[in-house]
Design an enzyme around this catalytic site. Structure first.
Site, PDB file in Angstrom:
ATOM      1  N   SER A  49      -3.206   2.044  -2.031  1.00 51.61           N
ATOM      2  CA  SER A  49      -2.022   2.587  -1.354  1.00 51.61           C
ATOM      3  C   SER A  49      -1.320   3.631  -2.210  1.00 51.61           C
ATOM      4  O   SER A  49      -0.776   4.614  -1.685  1.00 51.61           O
ATOM      5  CB  SER A  49      -1.051   1.451  -1.011  1.00 51.61           C
ATOM      6  OG  SER A  49      -1.633   0.569  -0.089  1.00 51.61           O
ATOM      7  N   HIS A 102      -7.634  -2.739   3.321  1.00 47.34           N
ATOM      8  CA  HIS A 102      -6.894  -3.927   3.775  1.00 47.34           C
ATOM      9  C   HIS A 102      -7.475  -4.415   5.110  1.00 47.34           C
ATOM     10  O   HIS A 102      -7.655  -5.609   5.318  1.00 47.34           O
ATOM     11  CB  HIS A 102      -5.412  -3.595   4.012  1.00 47.34           C
ATOM     12  CG  HIS A 102      -4.640  -3.178   2.794  1.00 47.34           C
ATOM     13  ND1 HIS A 102      -3.863  -2.046   2.763  1.00 47.34           N
ATOM     14  CD2 HIS A 102      -4.495  -3.761   1.578  1.00 47.34           C
ATOM     15  CE1 HIS A 102      -3.274  -1.942   1.584  1.00 47.34           C
ATOM     16  NE2 HIS A 102      -3.639  -2.963   0.841  1.00 47.34           N
ATOM     17  N   LYS A 128       7.157  -3.050  -7.994  1.00 52.52           N
ATOM     18  CA  LYS A 128       7.102  -1.662  -7.533  1.00 52.52           C
ATOM     19  C   LYS A 128       8.503  -1.153  -7.221  1.00 52.52           C
ATOM     20  O   LYS A 128       9.384  -1.932  -6.864  1.00 52.52           O
ATOM     21  CB  LYS A 128       6.193  -1.546  -6.304  1.00 52.52           C
ATOM     22  CG  LYS A 128       4.734  -1.860  -6.658  1.00 52.52           C
ATOM     23  CD  LYS A 128       3.802  -1.740  -5.478  1.00 52.52           C
ATOM     24  CE  LYS A 128       2.369  -2.098  -5.915  1.00 52.52           C
ATOM     25  NZ  LYS A 128       1.454  -2.247  -4.776  1.00 52.52           N
ATOM     26  N   ARG A 153     -11.166  -5.318  -5.316  1.00 53.76           N
ATOM     27  CA  ARG A 153     -11.948  -4.082  -5.239  1.00 53.76           C
ATOM     28  C   ARG A 153     -12.870  -3.925  -6.430  1.00 53.76           C
ATOM     29  O   ARG A 153     -13.976  -3.405  -6.321  1.00 53.76           O
ATOM     30  CB  ARG A 153     -11.012  -2.865  -5.198  1.00 53.76           C
ATOM     31  CG  ARG A 153     -10.259  -2.712  -3.915  1.00 53.76           C
ATOM     32  CD  ARG A 153      -9.110  -1.772  -4.047  1.00 53.76           C
ATOM     33  NE  ARG A 153      -8.131  -2.278  -4.993  1.00 53.76           N
ATOM     34  CZ  ARG A 153      -6.907  -1.818  -5.130  1.00 53.76           C
ATOM     35  NH1 ARG A 153      -6.515  -0.800  -4.418  1.00 53.76           N
ATOM     36  NH2 ARG A 153      -6.072  -2.355  -5.996  1.00 53.76           N
TER      37      ARG A 153
HETATM   38  O1  PNS Z   1      -0.191  -5.265  -2.202  1.00 52.38           O
HETATM   39  P1  PNS Z   1       0.361  -5.773  -3.509  1.00 52.38           P
HETATM   40  O2  PNS Z   1       1.495  -4.905  -4.015  1.00 52.38           O
HETATM   41  O3  PNS Z   1      -0.701  -5.974  -4.554  1.00 52.38           O
HETATM   42  O4  PNS Z   1       0.985  -7.211  -3.161  1.00 52.38           O
HETATM   43  C1  PNS Z   1       1.608  -7.964  -4.177  1.00 52.38           C
HETATM   44  C2  PNS Z   1       2.397  -9.111  -3.572  1.00 52.38           C
HETATM   45  C3  PNS Z   1       3.424  -8.597  -2.568  1.00 52.38           C
HETATM   46  C4  PNS Z   1       1.445 -10.054  -2.843  1.00 52.38           C
HETATM   47  C5  PNS Z   1       3.067  -9.814  -4.765  1.00 52.38           C
HETATM   48  O5  PNS Z   1       3.917  -8.912  -5.401  1.00 52.38           O
HETATM   49  C6  PNS Z   1       3.849 -11.034  -4.325  1.00 52.38           C
HETATM   50  O6  PNS Z   1       3.268 -12.078  -4.182  1.00 52.38           O
HETATM   51  N1  PNS Z   1       5.166 -10.843  -4.104  1.00 52.38           N
HETATM   52  C7  PNS Z   1       6.027 -11.870  -3.639  1.00 52.38           C
HETATM   53  C8  PNS Z   1       6.830 -12.472  -4.810  1.00 52.38           C
HETATM   54  C9  PNS Z   1       6.038 -13.588  -5.466  1.00 52.38           C
HETATM   55  O7  PNS Z   1       5.599 -14.516  -4.820  1.00 52.38           O
HETATM   56  N2  PNS Z   1       5.881 -13.459  -6.791  1.00 52.38           N
HETATM   57  C10 PNS Z   1       5.154 -14.421  -7.595  1.00 52.38           C
HETATM   58  C11 PNS Z   1       3.721 -13.994  -7.815  1.00 52.38           C
HETATM   59  S1  PNS Z   1       2.859 -15.071  -8.915  1.00 52.38           S
END
Ligand code: PNS
Length: 159
Positions: free
Chosen positions: A128, A17, A41, A91
């Site tokens: 993570s 990150h 999650k 990645r």
């Molecule tokens: O580090 P991660 O878990 O890959 O991050 C994922 C994250 C937090 C960026 C994604 O889950 C997210 O965008 N969450 C906010 C809710 C949202 O906007 N959902 C619509 C996605 S199309």
């Protein structure tokens, strides 16, 4: 002035990150890093507020970076923070499918584009979820995470 949003769970922040953030700092004038809740999650390893604190400590050397936390849609935060783009790291090919779909969905609902940055091969294995597993089972992750994260893991698990 270009401003980007780098959203993620950061549970916990790792060196992969950090690399993406440092690259974004090089490419854009301002970078907003947001610790977000990922609804896919389960129980978090670190609470959002703790993740925000670790981000603040780990990114203190980068003056163009601001840190926030947000429990909502990433596009709503991008709009509220007046970000021109969302930035995400890739990645491996396995990341591409999900990230591409999220980028297209986010663009469809808001018009905000996502910029993908490739991670260096030295970091492409970092995730993570593996760091959480190794930390829970007493393994040493101190070379994979910034010192403020390593310190909290050490405090919690003694390693
Ligand atoms: O580090 P991660 O878990 O890959 O991050 C994922 C994250 C937090 C960026 C994604 O889950 C997210 O965008 N969450 C906010 C809710 C949202 O906007 N959902 C619509 C996605 S199309």
């Amino acid at each position: 002035m270009s401003k980007v949003l780098y959203p993620g769970s950061f549970d916990p922040l790792h060196n992969g990150h950090l690399e993406i953030i440092e690259t974004a700092v090089f490419l854009f004038d301002e970078v907003v890093v947001a610790a977000m809740r990922n609804p896919q999650k389960g129980e978090p390893f670190f609470e959002l507020s703790e993740r925000e604190a670790m981000l603040n400590e780990s990114l203190a050397h980068l003056p163009s970076v601001s840190v926030t936390m947000f429990d909502g849609l990433v596009v709503d935060l991008a709009r509220a923070e007046h970000c021109d783009f969302i930035v995400k790291g890739l990645r491996a090919v396995s990341d591409f499918e999900g990230e591409m779909q999220m980028a297209q969905m986010n663009h469809a609902v808001s018009g905000v584009h996502t910029v993908f940055l490739p991670s260096a091969s030295a970091h492409s294995f970092l995730a993570s979820r593996f760091i959480r597993d190794i930390a829970r089972m007493g393994g040493d992750v101190s070379k994979m995470v910034p010192p403020p994260v390593a310190k909290r893991i050490q405090e919690r698990y003694g390693r």
